[in-house]
Design a protein around this motif. Sequence first.
Motif, mmCIF file in Angstrom:
data_model
loop_
_atom_site.group_PDB
_atom_site.id
_atom_site.type_symbol
_atom_site.label_atom_id
_atom_site.label_comp_id
_atom_site.label_asym_id
_atom_site.label_seq_id
_atom_site.Cartn_x
_atom_site.Cartn_y
_atom_site.Cartn_z
ATOM 1 N N PRO A 30 0.829 -1.214 0.000
ATOM 2 C CA PRO A 30 0.000 0.000 0.000
ATOM 3 C C PRO A 30 0.865 1.267 0.000
ATOM 4 C CG PRO A 30 0.083 -0.908 2.210
ATOM 5 C CD PRO A 30 0.840 -1.864 1.328
ATOM 6 N N VAL A 31 1.550 1.493 -1.113
ATOM 7 C CA VAL A 31 2.564 2.540 -1.175
ATOM 8 C C VAL A 31 2.448 3.348 -2.466
ATOM 9 C CG1 VAL A 31 5.066 2.961 -1.348
ATOM 10 C CG2 VAL A 31 4.207 1.243 0.252
ATOM 11 N N LEU A 32 2.601 4.655 -2.345
ATOM 12 C CA LEU A 32 2.890 5.540 -3.470
ATOM 13 C C LEU A 32 4.245 6.169 -3.208
ATOM 14 C CD1 LEU A 32 -0.596 7.185 -4.005
ATOM 15 C CD2 LEU A 32 0.631 5.761 -5.661
ATOM 16 N N ARG A 33 4.993 6.432 -4.284
ATOM 17 C CA ARG A 33 6.365 6.919 -4.126
ATOM 18 C C ARG A 33 6.660 8.026 -5.126
ATOM 19 N NH1 ARG A 33 11.543 3.124 -5.541
ATOM 20 N NH2 ARG A 33 10.860 3.670 -7.647
ATOM 21 N N PHE A 34 7.271 9.094 -4.629
ATOM 22 C CA PHE A 34 7.821 10.139 -5.485
ATOM 23 C C PHE A 34 9.311 9.912 -5.653
ATOM 24 C CE2 PHE A 34 4.130 12.783 -4.218
ATOM 25 C CZ PHE A 34 3.788 13.304 -5.452
ATOM 26 N N ASN A 35 9.786 10.004 -6.896
ATOM 27 C CA ASN A 35 11.214 10.045 -7.193
ATOM 28 C C ASN A 35 11.499 11.386 -7.839
ATOM 29 O OD1 ASN A 35 11.555 7.419 -6.389
ATOM 30 N ND2 ASN A 35 11.681 6.571 -8.437
ATOM 31 N N GLY A 36 12.385 12.151 -7.241
ATOM 32 C CA GLY A 36 12.828 13.402 -7.845
ATOM 33 C C GLY A 36 14.300 13.296 -8.186
ATOM 34 N N GLU A 37 14.704 14.000 -9.226
ATOM 35 C CA GLU A 37 16.119 14.049 -9.576
ATOM 36 C C GLU A 37 16.507 15.456 -9.984
ATOM 37 O OE1 GLU A 37 16.795 9.506 -11.291
ATOM 38 O OE2 GLU A 37 17.078 11.204 -12.636
ATOM 39 N N ILE A 38 17.740 15.794 -9.651
ATOM 40 C CA ILE A 38 18.394 16.973 -10.223
ATOM 41 C C ILE A 38 19.507 16.417 -11.098
ATOM 42 C CG2 ILE A 38 19.694 19.070 -9.777
ATOM 43 C CD1 ILE A 38 18.274 19.199 -7.047
ATOM 44 N N ARG A 39 19.391 16.658 -12.383
ATOM 45 C CA ARG A 39 20.306 16.072 -13.361
ATOM 46 C C ARG A 39 21.313 17.115 -13.814
ATOM 47 N NH1 ARG A 39 15.672 12.707 -16.813
ATOM 48 N NH2 ARG A 39 15.365 11.108 -15.210
ATOM 49 N N GLY A 40 22.581 16.795 -13.574
ATOM 50 C CA GLY A 40 23.644 17.708 -13.987
ATOM 51 C C GLY A 40 23.583 19.057 -13.283
ATOM 52 N N GLY A 41 22.964 19.103 -12.119
ATOM 53 C CA GLY A 41 22.878 20.333 -11.351
ATOM 54 C C GLY A 41 21.870 21.339 -11.869
ATOM 55 N N LYS A 42 21.157 21.010 -12.971
ATOM 56 C CA LYS A 42 20.297 21.993 -13.620
ATOM 57 C C LYS A 42 18.872 21.521 -13.883
ATOM 58 C CE LYS A 42 24.197 23.935 -16.168
ATOM 59 N NZ LYS A 42 24.766 24.168 -17.504
ATOM 60 N N LEU A 43 18.721 20.298 -14.353
ATOM 61 C CA LEU A 43 17.441 19.838 -14.866
ATOM 62 C C LEU A 43 16.663 19.077 -13.800
ATOM 63 C CD1 LEU A 43 15.674 19.671 -17.439
ATOM 64 C CD2 LEU A 43 16.778 17.482 -17.918
ATOM 65 N N GLY A 44 15.402 19.495 -13.536
ATOM 66 C CA GLY A 44 14.551 18.799 -12.586
ATOM 67 C C GLY A 44 13.760 17.691 -13.250
ATOM 68 N N TYR A 45 13.491 16.644 -12.487
ATOM 69 C CA TYR A 45 12.714 15.497 -12.963
ATOM 70 C C TYR A 45 11.921 14.981 -11.774
ATOM 71 C CZ TYR A 45 11.668 10.754 -14.591
ATOM 72 O OH TYR A 45 11.034 9.589 -14.941
ATOM 73 N N LEU A 46 10.696 14.527 -12.024
ATOM 74 C CA LEU A 46 9.853 14.012 -10.951
ATOM 75 C C LEU A 46 8.941 12.935 -11.508
ATOM 76 C CD1 LEU A 46 9.206 14.627 -7.916
ATOM 77 C CD2 LEU A 46 7.383 16.124 -8.753
ATOM 78 N N GLU A 47 8.758 11.851 -10.727
ATOM 79 C CA GLU A 47 7.818 10.815 -11.123
ATOM 80 C C GLU A 47 7.087 10.279 -9.897
ATOM 81 O OE1 GLU A 47 10.376 8.020 -13.179
ATOM 82 O OE2 GLU A 47 10.586 6.780 -11.392
ATOM 83 N N LEU A 48 5.910 9.714 -10.161
ATOM 84 C CA LEU A 48 5.073 9.112 -9.129
ATOM 85 C C LEU A 48 4.821 7.669 -9.531
ATOM 86 C CD1 LEU A 48 3.204 9.473 -6.591
ATOM 87 C CD2 LEU A 48 1.375 10.056 -8.211
ATOM 88 N N ASN A 49 5.068 6.724 -8.610
ATOM 89 C CA ASN A 49 4.866 5.319 -8.954
ATOM 90 C C ASN A 49 4.408 4.499 -7.756
ATOM 91 O OD1 ASN A 49 7.425 4.968 -7.638
ATOM 92 N ND2 ASN A 49 8.449 5.388 -9.571
ATOM 93 N N THR A 50 4.114 3.217 -8.012
ATOM 94 C CA THR A 50 3.616 2.316 -6.975
ATOM 95 C C THR A 50 4.188 0.916 -7.231
ATOM 96 O OG1 THR A 50 1.606 1.578 -5.820
ATOM 97 C CG2 THR A 50 1.482 1.705 -8.226
ATOM 98 N N PRO A 51 4.452 0.122 -6.165
ATOM 99 C CA PRO A 51 5.046 -1.208 -6.363
ATOM 100 C C PRO A 51 4.017 -2.226 -6.862
ATOM 101 C CG PRO A 51 4.704 -0.796 -4.025
ATOM 102 C CD PRO A 51 4.315 0.457 -4.743
ATOM 103 N N VAL A 52 4.401 -2.964 -7.892
ATOM 104 C CA VAL A 52 3.486 -3.907 -8.535
ATOM 105 C C VAL A 52 4.209 -5.188 -8.929
ATOM 106 C CG1 VAL A 52 1.996 -2.099 -9.504
ATOM 107 C CG2 VAL A 52 3.928 -2.973 -10.849
ATOM 108 N N GLU A 53 3.392 -6.177 -9.268
ATOM 109 C CA GLU A 53 3.857 -7.360 -9.972
ATOM 110 C C GLU A 53 3.089 -7.419 -11.271
ATOM 111 O OE1 GLU A 53 4.805 -12.063 -9.207
ATOM 112 O OE2 GLU A 53 3.476 -11.000 -7.820
ATOM 113 N N GLY A 54 3.803 -7.658 -12.364
ATOM 114 C CA GLY A 54 3.142 -7.737 -13.656
ATOM 115 C C GLY A 54 4.046 -8.341 -14.704
ATOM 116 N N PHE A 55 3.469 -9.185 -15.539
ATOM 117 C CA PHE A 55 4.192 -9.765 -16.672
ATOM 118 C C PHE A 55 5.473 -10.469 -16.215
ATOM 119 C CE2 PHE A 55 1.780 -6.033 -18.021
ATOM 120 C CZ PHE A 55 0.892 -6.638 -18.903
#
Length: 197
Positions: A30-55
């Motif tokens: 029962p989890v949601l997770r944010f992953n943020g990144e600062i790439r090369g000191g300049k570029l922001g990135y963000l994602e939202l995901n959840t743990p699953v089993e599939g395929f």
Amino acid sequence: MRIEQFVMAYNVEQDRLRAMLPEGFSSLRPVLRFNGEIRGGKLGYLELNTPVEGFGKRGWLNIARWNGKVNAVSFVREERKVTFYNPFAEITFAPVGIRGGCPAEKDNDGCFYPSCGQYAFLPAEKITENKEFCDCSFRFLFPGGAFGVSEGKTLPAFYEEPETAYEKQPFTFETAGLIPCRTVLGAYTVAFERDVE
């Protein structure tokens, strides 16, 4: 490229996750997770995901991602504290000076990303550097959006047997963002070098 990665997970009702998952996937925790990144000191990135089993694989199913090159992701540093912003969410990480082991997960084969009506699978990135724990807060920036603040410790999340059968919901960050946060499970940051072509 130098990557500064910031990760925060929070606990939600697992039946609400089940109601939104696409066909072929089952919820692991029962989890949601944010992953943020600062790439090369300049570029922001963000994602939202959840743990699953599939395929035949276990990992994280990406619900949404925001890349500073394509759609708005910004970040602000205040000494060591970092806050990520986009039009839909705000997440703050404050490193606390306590280090842990590398962030590898035993049951993480990689990540599933939506692609042209299907799901592309990317194997888990190998990170060997140690993480640093963070205090964290977050909020979704739309009416009824979830919010939470860490409690200064890392907490586990365990599989929950189905109890409530909700109507099927769209697989979107808006749906996920309306699921209330029970508690922030933990947050960390880790810095490493990523090979880019």
